[in-house]
Design an enzyme around this catalytic site. Sequence first.
Site, short mmCIF file in Angstrom:
data_model
loop_
_atom_site.label_atom_id
_atom_site.label_comp_id
_atom_site.label_asym_id
_atom_site.label_seq_id
_atom_site.Cartn_x
_atom_site.Cartn_y
_atom_site.Cartn_z
N SER A 39 30.96 154.23 110.42
CA SER A 39 32.23 154.48 111.09
C SER A 39 32.02 155.07 112.48
O SER A 39 31.33 154.48 113.31
CB SER A 39 33.09 155.39 110.19
OG SER A 39 34.43 155.35 110.57
N ASP A 160 35.73 150.15 106.41
CA ASP A 160 35.07 151.37 106.86
C ASP A 160 33.81 151.72 106.06
O ASP A 160 33.86 151.86 104.84
CB ASP A 160 36.08 152.51 106.77
CG ASP A 160 35.51 153.84 107.20
OD1 ASP A 160 34.92 153.90 108.29
OD2 ASP A 160 35.66 154.82 106.45
#
Length: 289
Positions: A39, A160
């Site tokens: 991320s 993510d």
Amino acid sequence: MNDVGLVLEGGGMRGAYTAGVLDYFLDQGLHFPYVVGASAGACNGSSYVARQRGRNYRVIVEYGDHPEYISYKRMLTKRQLFGMDFLFDKLPNELVPFDYDSFMKQTTKFVVATTDMDSGRPVFFDSFHDRESLLKVIRASSSLPMIAPSIDFGGFQLMDGGIADPIPLQRSIDDGNQKHVIVLTRNDGYTKEKSKAGWYLNHRYKKFPNFAKTMTDRHIHYNAQLEHVRKLEEEGRALVIRPRQPLVVSRIERNRDRLHNLYTQGYQEAEDLGEQLTDFLQLSKAGRP
């Protein structure tokens, strides 16, 4: 430092802390041969690998309050809180250009963690044939559930990387690193609590039950990862740089002063550990246990 991996946690706008740490590394000429991030950690890590000192500061702090960066109106109309096109097209290609040529010239192995929606397990990418593939994988690693769409890449539906592998330490171990410098965006003593929206996640992602389970169990996995980090730290196999106090900056922070202060905090706290970091890296270079 051939046996040392740099592991970067995500955390949205808390990544300003990591940006400060990485700029300190660049100022000191510390170039790790291996970098893995999830991320925001992947976003920060790419600029670090490209040796673009200050780029992360510009992206997070100077553009953090830009109306195209975070928009609650867009969240209501398009279910996109972060402007993903702005973040992964306009910023790297126009406003704060990403130096892909410099990135490609480096010998650093750069690994990006993502989450496969079908299996709910992490999928890692470490080969990027062009700028577009790199940006797409980092975009996938940063696509938060419910506030960003998934990304179709490499035969996977990806989201993510912080969902399945928020602190991708095990990947660094699996790739043969004996020691690890780990940059966290939470203070020592932090533990993640169980999400109160488990029922909604199961409903929202009922077509992806493994993905929904990974999200509802994320607190278990994350806290287990923290224990793993502490264990390696106690054994002298990891050096951890983390905020000394609980952060006042949220994942979706827009206040420029707070973001600037967090960046400065990351730089300063890394600098405070400079001697310890040097000793840790020298021991690794010497091949001592």
